[in-house]
Design an enzyme around this catalytic site. Structure first.
Site, mmCIF file in Angstrom:
data_model
loop_
_atom_site.group_PDB
_atom_site.id
_atom_site.type_symbol
_atom_site.label_atom_id
_atom_site.label_comp_id
_atom_site.label_asym_id
_atom_site.label_seq_id
_atom_site.Cartn_x
_atom_site.Cartn_y
_atom_site.Cartn_z
ATOM 1 N N ASN A 50 -6.668 1.166 3.224
ATOM 2 C CA ASN A 50 -7.370 2.655 3.176
ATOM 3 C C ASN A 50 -7.168 3.655 2.306
ATOM 4 O O ASN A 50 -7.725 4.528 2.065
ATOM 5 C CB ASN A 50 -7.113 2.902 4.727
ATOM 6 C CG ASN A 50 -7.748 1.699 5.668
ATOM 7 O OD1 ASN A 50 -8.681 1.011 5.270
ATOM 8 N ND2 ASN A 50 -7.201 1.932 6.844
ATOM 9 N N GLU A 70 -6.201 -9.567 3.326
ATOM 10 C CA GLU A 70 -5.552 -8.675 4.161
ATOM 11 C C GLU A 70 -5.323 -9.544 5.441
ATOM 12 O O GLU A 70 -6.256 -9.597 5.949
ATOM 13 C CB GLU A 70 -5.541 -7.360 4.632
ATOM 14 C CG GLU A 70 -5.585 -6.283 3.553
ATOM 15 C CD GLU A 70 -5.835 -4.953 3.842
ATOM 16 O OE1 GLU A 70 -5.716 -4.531 5.167
ATOM 17 O OE2 GLU A 70 -6.421 -4.103 3.317
ATOM 18 N N GLU A 114 0.745 -1.008 -0.089
ATOM 19 C CA GLU A 114 0.111 0.133 0.090
ATOM 20 C C GLU A 114 0.652 1.175 0.044
ATOM 21 O O GLU A 114 2.279 1.158 0.420
ATOM 22 C CB GLU A 114 -0.942 0.010 1.154
ATOM 23 C CG GLU A 114 -1.651 1.138 1.370
ATOM 24 C CD GLU A 114 -2.804 0.946 2.565
ATOM 25 O OE1 GLU A 114 -2.728 -0.121 3.213
ATOM 26 O OE2 GLU A 114 -3.740 1.963 2.701
ATOM 27 N N TYR A 138 -6.454 -9.194 11.297
ATOM 28 C CA TYR A 138 -5.135 -9.090 11.933
ATOM 29 C C TYR A 138 -4.997 -9.556 13.189
ATOM 30 O O TYR A 138 -5.977 -9.601 14.178
ATOM 31 C CB TYR A 138 -4.841 -7.355 11.984
ATOM 32 C CG TYR A 138 -4.419 -6.898 10.492
ATOM 33 C CD1 TYR A 138 -3.466 -7.019 10.002
ATOM 34 C CD2 TYR A 138 -5.614 -6.105 9.923
ATOM 35 C CE1 TYR A 138 -3.178 -6.555 8.752
ATOM 36 C CE2 TYR A 138 -5.480 -5.813 8.770
ATOM 37 C CZ TYR A 138 -4.296 -6.028 8.018
ATOM 38 O OH TYR A 138 -3.840 -5.321 6.784
ATOM 39 N N GLN A 145 1.547 -6.528 5.242
ATOM 40 C CA GLN A 145 2.037 -6.224 3.649
ATOM 41 C C GLN A 145 3.278 -6.847 3.589
ATOM 42 O O GLN A 145 3.552 -7.892 4.180
ATOM 43 C CB GLN A 145 1.687 -4.592 3.616
ATOM 44 C CG GLN A 145 0.432 -4.105 4.022
ATOM 45 C CD GLN A 145 0.148 -2.520 3.521
ATOM 46 O OE1 GLN A 145 1.025 -2.193 3.016
ATOM 47 N NE2 GLN A 145 -0.690 -1.864 4.065
ATOM 48 N N GLU A 184 -12.485 -2.409 2.507
ATOM 49 C CA GLU A 184 -13.247 -2.410 3.653
ATOM 50 C C GLU A 184 -14.181 -1.435 3.819
ATOM 51 O O GLU A 184 -14.265 -0.470 4.585
ATOM 52 C CB GLU A 184 -12.019 -1.757 4.729
ATOM 53 C CG GLU A 184 -10.928 -3.108 4.918
ATOM 54 C CD GLU A 184 -10.144 -2.871 6.035
ATOM 55 O OE1 GLU A 184 -9.948 -1.743 6.702
ATOM 56 O OE2 GLU A 184 -9.490 -3.947 6.365
HETATM 57 O O1 AHR Z 1 -2.953 -3.154 5.978
HETATM 58 C C1 AHR Z 1 -3.118 -1.917 6.881
HETATM 59 C C2 AHR Z 1 -4.657 -1.271 6.754
HETATM 60 O O2 AHR Z 1 -5.186 -2.434 7.503
HETATM 61 C C3 AHR Z 1 -5.206 -1.406 5.460
HETATM 62 O O3 AHR Z 1 -4.817 -0.242 4.698
HETATM 63 C C4 AHR Z 1 -6.630 -1.412 5.744
HETATM 64 O O4 AHR Z 1 -7.340 -2.099 4.724
HETATM 65 C C5 AHR Z 1 -6.874 -2.188 6.825
HETATM 66 O O5 AHR Z 1 -7.560 -1.718 7.888
#
Ligand code: AHR
Length: 505
Positions: A71, A291, A26, A243, A352, A172
């Site tokens: 984002n 993600e 990103e 996450y 990432q 998202e």
């Molecule tokens: O990967 C970091 C962020 O996590 C991304 O920009 C978003 O899609 C998610 O909330």
């Protein structure tokens, strides 16, 4: 303690889609700038891309890299990143409170993908923009010359279409933090119209509609149902994100979190099937888990920038989690879950790839190195291709916050029919005890022998790799694994990751 596992050649989950070993980059922090791109770096190529980083990426054999956000994409104008560099505007990025020079855009990113043998998977801004911009962007990227957007691409140095086949319809969109956040009905309607329009351009595109940002969202899983009711016949995948964090410093609970991931995938798989049933459809929609990773180590240090207290810095250190040995075990368990769920998870992207919550870390003007989590990702990507085996696992378990009776041994097995191998990826999440594991190989014929055994253990869960100590946490050749009477036998040290590969020839 003992664990007994049965692997049968004909008892399988699915052929694993190679795209589950994809990644994400990103325009955020130093992922692009001083991550993959640093024209003044001693290893930079003619395009300004870091050669040391490119090599570490190439080694991972990544099928696709999702780009440019995240984002970030929800207020991104792709036109800012094309054309002569000197004329590209610096823009304020509202998602991360930074500024972006736009020195890298879709052309430069595509060239980099060629360099590292991967493909672009592009995300469209459905936050601040909508249908018209989506079709313009897709025509710019994939359209023929002799048309407005194809000719502009040619003028910008590239006559041939980029031929990008994977497209994310926003990012998202269920998240209140997202620029242009929408309700499920608002988003579902827009995504369906965009999907129809893109299909009118090229019915072969693979389209990914946004699912939930995580399974604790209040709107989950109704979000998925409503969005799919709108879009089912026009999309190919629904995206999920998750996450993982160990804020409470409780290793047992932390390492059980893939039970929650498993439930999340199963619930969305069921939701897909409900909508499919409602629509009397024959269409298969899969999951793009685009993600996933551990993300919490850097939360406190990021606050000042994210709250806007530092102005609009260009490429600051953001989301620079320094991963430890404990995270190796977590990432191993996550990847095992994707293998076990390969009947429905068709794409997954580690989020990432460089610097920003990433397996690869760099110093500006300095070194690039492998973070601890690079290794389980590497082993799965290189050796986890083939057919996922449906293993029968008998092993004691423990009760954790997210699930009861979580087996101490987390294992996935992959049969590579062409290569004549079976690879097992194994995590022992027991905090103190070794486990004697036996894997019974059935239906694979005689003559199996161990061809590789890699082990990751460490005396400290907090151990990390740094620029000056790059191999503090690294795999070592294992010893002691044997095959006797059709059983692969190995001792799994407490809190360990290992890969055992068997040749069938
Ligand atoms: O990967 C970091 C962020 O996590 C991304 O920009 C978003 O899609 C998610 O909330």
């Amino acid at each position: 303690m003992k664990a007994s596992v049965t692997a049968h050649k004909d008892y399988t989950v699915a052929k694993i889609d190679d795209r589950v070993y994809s990644a994400f980059l990103e325009h955020l922090g130093r992922a692009i700038y001083t991550g993959i791109y640093e024209p003044d770096h001693p290893t930079a190529d003619a395009n300004g891309m870091r050669g040391d980083v490119a090599q570490l990426v190439r080694d991972l054999n990544i099928p696709y890299v999702r780009y440019p956000g995240g984002n970030f994409v929800s207020a991104y104008n792709w036109e800012d990143g094309v054309g002569p560099r000197a004329q590209r505007p610096t823009r304020l990025d509202l998602a991360w409170h930074t500024s972006d020079s736009n020195a890298v855009g879709v052309h430069e990113f595509s060239d980099w993908c060629d360099t590292v043998n991967t493909k672009m998977m592009l995300a469209i801004n459905l936050g601040s923009r909508g249908l018209d911009d989506a079709r313009n962007f897709v025509e710019y990227v994939n359209g023929p010359t002799g048309s407005k957007w194809g000719d502009l691409r040619k003028k910008n140095g590239r006559a041939a279409p980029f031929d990008v086949n994977l497209w994310c319809l926003g990012n998202e969109m269920d998240g209140p933090w997202q620029i242009g956040h929408k309700t499920a009905d608002e988003y579902g309607r827009l995504a369906n119209e965009v999907a129809k329009t893109l299909r009118a351009f090229d019915k072969g595109l693979e389209l990914i509609v946004c699912g939930s940002s995580h399974s604790d969202m209040k709107t989950y899983p109704e979000w998925e149902r409503i969005v799919l009711e709108h879009t089912y016949e026009n999309v190919d995948h629904i995206s999920l994100h998750m996450y993982f964090a160990n804020r409470a410093k409780n290793t047992a609970n932390y390492l059980a979190l893939n039970a929650k991931l498993d439930r999340y995938i199963s619930t969305v798989e069921s939701t897909i099937n409900v909508v499919k049933g409602n629509k009397r459809s024959r269409r298969e929609v899969g999951i793009s888990f685009d993600e996933w990773n551990v993300w919490y180590h850097s939360n406190a240090q990021d606050r000042a920038i994210l709250e806007g207290n530092e102005g609009w810095p260009h490429a600051p250190r953001l989301l620079e989690d320094v991963y430890n040995f404990e995270d190796v075990l977590q990432v191993g368990c996550i990847l095992n879950t994707f293998i076990r769920k390969s009947n429905v998870v068709r794409i997954a992207c580690i989020a990432q790839l460089v610097n920003v919550i990433a397996p690869i870390m760099t110093d500006p003007a300095g070194a690039a190195w492998r973070q601890t989590i690079y290794y389980p990702y590497y082993f799965a990507s290189i050796f986890g291709r083939g057919t996922a085996l449906n293993l029968a696992v008998k092993c004691p378990g423990y009760d954790a916050d997210v699930a009861d009776n979580v087996p101490y041994v987390d294992i996935a097995g992959v049969h590579d029919d062409d290569g004549g191998t079976v690879s097992f990826f194994i995590v022992n999440r027991h905090l103190t005890d070794s486990i004697d594991a036996e894997v019974s190989l059935q239906g694979f014929g005689a003559g199996a022998r161990i061809i590789d055994h890699q082990v990751m253990t460490h005396s400290m869960l907090e151990a990390v790799n740094t620029a000056t100590d790059q191999t503090n946490v690294a795999p070592k050749k294992g010893s002691g694994a044997v095959i006797e009477d059709g059983l692969v036998k190995a001792k799994l040290p407490p809190l360990s990751y290992q890969m055992i590969r068997v040749s069938l020839a």
